[in-house]
Scaffold this motif. Structure first.
Motif, PDB file in Angstrom:
ATOM      1  N   SER A  47       0.806  -1.217   0.000  1.00  0.00           N
ATOM      2  CA  SER A  47       0.000   0.000   0.000  1.00  0.00           C
ATOM      3  C   SER A  47       0.843   1.272   0.000  1.00  0.00           C
ATOM      4  O   SER A  47       0.295   2.356  -0.026  1.00  0.00           O
ATOM      5  CB  SER A  47      -0.925   0.009   1.215  1.00  0.00           C
ATOM      6  OG  SER A  47      -0.179   0.156   2.399  1.00  0.00           O
ATOM      7  N   ARG A  49       2.687   4.167  -1.466  1.00  0.00           N
ATOM      8  CA  ARG A  49       2.681   4.810  -2.779  1.00  0.00           C
ATOM      9  C   ARG A  49       4.031   5.473  -3.026  1.00  0.00           C
ATOM     10  O   ARG A  49       4.635   6.017  -2.100  1.00  0.00           O
ATOM     11  CB  ARG A  49       1.565   5.847  -2.857  1.00  0.00           C
ATOM     12  CG  ARG A  49       0.200   5.216  -2.698  1.00  0.00           C
ATOM     13  CD  ARG A  49      -0.913   6.177  -3.021  1.00  0.00           C
ATOM     14  NE  ARG A  49      -1.028   7.253  -2.044  1.00  0.00           N
ATOM     15  CZ  ARG A  49      -1.922   8.221  -2.124  1.00  0.00           C
ATOM     16  NH1 ARG A  49      -2.762   8.272  -3.135  1.00  0.00           N
ATOM     17  NH2 ARG A  49      -1.977   9.166  -1.201  1.00  0.00           N
ATOM     18  N   GLU A  53       3.167  11.474  -3.212  1.00  0.00           N
ATOM     19  CA  GLU A  53       1.975  10.970  -2.525  1.00  0.00           C
ATOM     20  C   GLU A  53       2.365  10.035  -1.370  1.00  0.00           C
ATOM     21  O   GLU A  53       1.762  10.087  -0.304  1.00  0.00           O
ATOM     22  CB  GLU A  53       1.051  10.246  -3.505  1.00  0.00           C
ATOM     23  CG  GLU A  53       0.482  11.132  -4.592  1.00  0.00           C
ATOM     24  CD  GLU A  53      -0.285  12.321  -4.040  1.00  0.00           C
ATOM     25  OE1 GLU A  53      -1.027  12.162  -3.046  1.00  0.00           O
ATOM     26  OE2 GLU A  53      -0.143  13.416  -4.602  1.00  0.00           O
ATOM     27  N   GLY A  54       3.368   9.216  -1.572  1.00  0.00           N
ATOM     28  CA  GLY A  54       3.859   8.344  -0.505  1.00  0.00           C
ATOM     29  C   GLY A  54       4.465   9.135   0.648  1.00  0.00           C
ATOM     30  O   GLY A  54       4.286   8.790   1.815  1.00  0.00           O
ATOM     31  N   ASP A  57       1.599  10.601   2.595  1.00  0.00           N
ATOM     32  CA  ASP A  57       0.995   9.535   3.408  1.00  0.00           C
ATOM     33  C   ASP A  57       1.817   9.275   4.667  1.00  0.00           C
ATOM     34  O   ASP A  57       1.274   9.119   5.762  1.00  0.00           O
ATOM     35  CB  ASP A  57       0.880   8.238   2.608  1.00  0.00           C
ATOM     36  CG  ASP A  57      -0.158   8.323   1.495  1.00  0.00           C
ATOM     37  OD1 ASP A  57      -0.992   9.247   1.514  1.00  0.00           O
ATOM     38  OD2 ASP A  57      -0.119   7.441   0.607  1.00  0.00           O
TER      39      ASP A  57
END
Length: 102
Positions: A47, A49, A53-54, A57
């Motif tokens: 999961s 990314r 974006e990772g 997160d």
């Protein structure tokens, strides 16, 4: 002795021995399995990314963990410092989101 309603000190000492054994047992158990430590989150690798974006997160996950730990602390210096760190992390997340290319 009078508070416990015992007529002899020997009877009070019997209860005291039991209490000390219980205290030692509970202390040992608490040292072996502390309940106050927060378990480390398990992030599934599928999961995660890549890219910006990772990163966002990960920052949000760190912010959440920081807040959960901060809430568990009593009011005081440590809690206020963690509150300031959380505010800084919020600003970092906002600035990081501005790096997205349209």
């Amino acid at each position: 002795m009078k508070l416990l309603g015992h007529t002899s000190a020997d009877m009070t000492m019997q209860y005291l021995d039991v209490a000390l054994q219980d205290l030692q047992r509970e202390f040992r158990l608490a040292r072996e399995k502390p309940r106050h430590l927060v378990p480390q989150p398990r992030a599934p690798s599928a999961s995660v990314r890549p890219g910006l974006e990772g990163l966002i997160d990960s920052l949000l996950a760190a912010q959440h963990l920081l807040e959960m730990f901060r809430r568990a602390l009593p009011d005081g210096t440590s809690r206020r410092r963690l509150d300031r760190l959380s505010n800084r992390l919020t600003k970092i997340v906002l600035e990081t989101r501005k790096l997205r290319t349209p």
